[in-house]
Design a protein around this motif. Structure first.
Motif, short mmCIF file in Angstrom:
data_model
loop_
_atom_site.label_atom_id
_atom_site.label_comp_id
_atom_site.label_asym_id
_atom_site.label_seq_id
_atom_site.Cartn_x
_atom_site.Cartn_y
_atom_site.Cartn_z
N ALA A 1 28.97 34.61 35.22
CA ALA A 1 28.96 36.08 35.24
C ALA A 1 29.52 36.62 36.54
N VAL A 2 29.24 35.93 37.64
CA VAL A 2 29.77 36.33 38.94
C VAL A 2 31.24 35.91 39.07
N ALA A 3 31.54 34.67 38.69
CA ALA A 3 32.88 34.11 38.92
C ALA A 3 33.97 34.90 38.22
N VAL A 4 33.74 35.35 36.98
CA VAL A 4 34.80 36.03 36.24
C VAL A 4 35.13 37.39 36.87
N ASN A 5 34.14 38.01 37.49
CA ASN A 5 34.39 39.28 38.18
C ASN A 5 35.07 39.06 39.52
N VAL A 6 34.66 38.04 40.23
CA VAL A 6 35.30 37.72 41.50
C VAL A 6 36.78 37.39 41.26
N SER A 7 37.09 36.75 40.13
CA SER A 7 38.47 36.45 39.80
C SER A 7 39.31 37.71 39.66
N ASP A 8 38.74 38.76 39.08
CA ASP A 8 39.45 40.04 38.97
C ASP A 8 39.70 40.66 40.35
N ILE A 9 38.72 40.55 41.23
CA ILE A 9 38.89 41.05 42.58
C ILE A 9 40.01 40.29 43.29
N PRO B 1 37.33 31.01 40.89
CA PRO B 1 38.26 32.11 41.19
C PRO B 1 39.06 31.81 42.45
N ARG B 2 40.34 32.18 42.46
CA ARG B 2 41.25 31.80 43.55
C ARG B 2 41.28 32.90 44.62
N ILE B 3 40.19 32.99 45.35
CA ILE B 3 40.02 34.07 46.33
C ILE B 3 41.02 33.94 47.47
N GLN B 4 41.13 32.73 48.05
CA GLN B 4 42.02 32.56 49.20
C GLN B 4 43.47 32.82 48.82
N LEU B 5 43.87 32.37 47.63
CA LEU B 5 45.24 32.59 47.19
C LEU B 5 45.52 34.08 47.01
#
Length: 338
Positions: free
Chosen positions: A73-81, A197-201
């Motif tokens: 639930a957290v990861a899919v939203n972080v991916s959008d960010i 989620p690919r935050i750094q990229l």
């Protein structure tokens, strides 16, 4: 337990000792309060997960899976960010809970999964709401920050001549969903239940001349189509170049490619860069990056802006469907169908 006991006993005990910067008030009041760095911009998104649609109807019967639901639930939203080039900051949680799940064992597993994801991705749970419902429904609203002098990366900037890239590998989650009992499906189950989620990229691309970006949640073909439509372009995608994990390489090619093009749940990033712009250094992005094609201008006002698929240099068409026996529908996940 009452709503307030639930919040206090399960969620408040899992708060970070050092919350995300700028949080003045989190759980415990009518609303959260945040202060933003000078010049920063707030990026927000929300995703809703419904039992029986986004995860199996019988997941609530196995308590260890509660951790995975909280995490995802957290990861899919972080991916959008991340797909906007922003840095994740905080989340709000709305939880509609069946009576049978209002027990400390299940809720503790769920909260630990949610908390693990928050720690991993650098976000803080700052509030939310709970209620009762016949089936489990949860919504997460995520906030991210764009630093001053950092540009958001939208879907609408792709230009003819840009190269098309994807991160990671594709199709793993879809295969695991379709073949949960197979050896390969079990090897890939973590890609379905615990996406990265690919935050750094995303943050690195916001500091380059990236022209468009999207996270791959509903299938590569459908999500690239969103970029094409928003940018008014087409794309030439070489499907034999789609990055593939070692387990998925053992799968029949046609089935594998269909998972990669339409399966969804990858939560990788697809993005475009001008041909003369260098990719961010791999040590900064912590993931492999693969060039899979090129952006092209539409041939005429009547040509639909969408990806064109090529296999070993030949267009994949109804007359020449290789590597498929017949041309499949490349429609990805549809939230209002099925």
């Amino acid at each position: 337990m009452t709503e307030f006991e639930l919040i206090e006993r399960i969620f408040s005990t899992l708060q970070d000792e050092q919350p995300s910067a700028g949080i003045e008030k989190a759980i415990g009041d009518d609303a959260a309060v945040m202060s933003l760095p000078t010049g920063a911009r707030l990026v927000s998104c929300i995703d809703t997960l419904v039992q029986g649609r986004h995860f199996s109807a019988d997941w609530d019967e196995v308590n260890e899976l509660a951790f995975q639901i909280g995490y995802k639930a957290v990861a899919v939203n972080v991916s959008d960010i991340a797909a906007m080039g922003a840095t994740p900051h905080s989340i709000l949680l709305a939880l509609a809970l069946p009576e049978r799940l209002a027990n400390e064992q299940w809720l503790s597993g769920f909260a630990k999964g949610l908390h693990h994801a928050c720690q991993l991705f650098g976000v803080t749970l700052i509030g939310g709401d709970t209620t009762r419902n016949d089936t489990l429904v949860l919504s997460v609203n995520a906030q991210g920050l764009l630093a001053a002098n950092t540009n958001a990366v939208y879907r609408s900037g792709a230009k003819a001549g840009d190269k098309v890239y994807v991160s990671g590998t594709l199709g793993d989650a879809a295969y695991a969903l379709n073949h949960p009992d197979s050896e390969t499906g079990q090897q890939l189950a973590h890609r379905l239940h615990m996406p990265t989620p690919r935050i750094q990229l995303g943050a690195s691309l916001a500091k380059t001349d990236a022209t468009s970006m999207i996270d791959i949640s509903d299938g590569l073909y459908q999500d690239l189509s969103h970029i094409c439509q928003q940018s008014g372009v087409t794309m030439r995608i070489d499907i034999e170049k789609l990055p593939t994990s070692q387990p998925l390489l053992q799968v029949d090619e046609a089935e594998r490619l269909l998972c990669q093009l339409t399966g969804g749940d990858d939560y990788e990033l697809a993005f475009t860069l001008p041909a003369d712009v260098e990719l961010p250094a791999s040590q900064l992005t912590n993931t492999q990056i693969t060039c899979i094609g090129e952006v092209a201008a539409t041939d005429s006002a009547l040509q639909e802006p969408r990806p064109r698929l090529l296999y070993n240099g030949q267009a994949v068409t109804k007359e020449h469907p290789a590597p498929f026996t017949t041309l499949p529908s490349f429609t990805g996940y549809q939230h209002f169908i099925g």
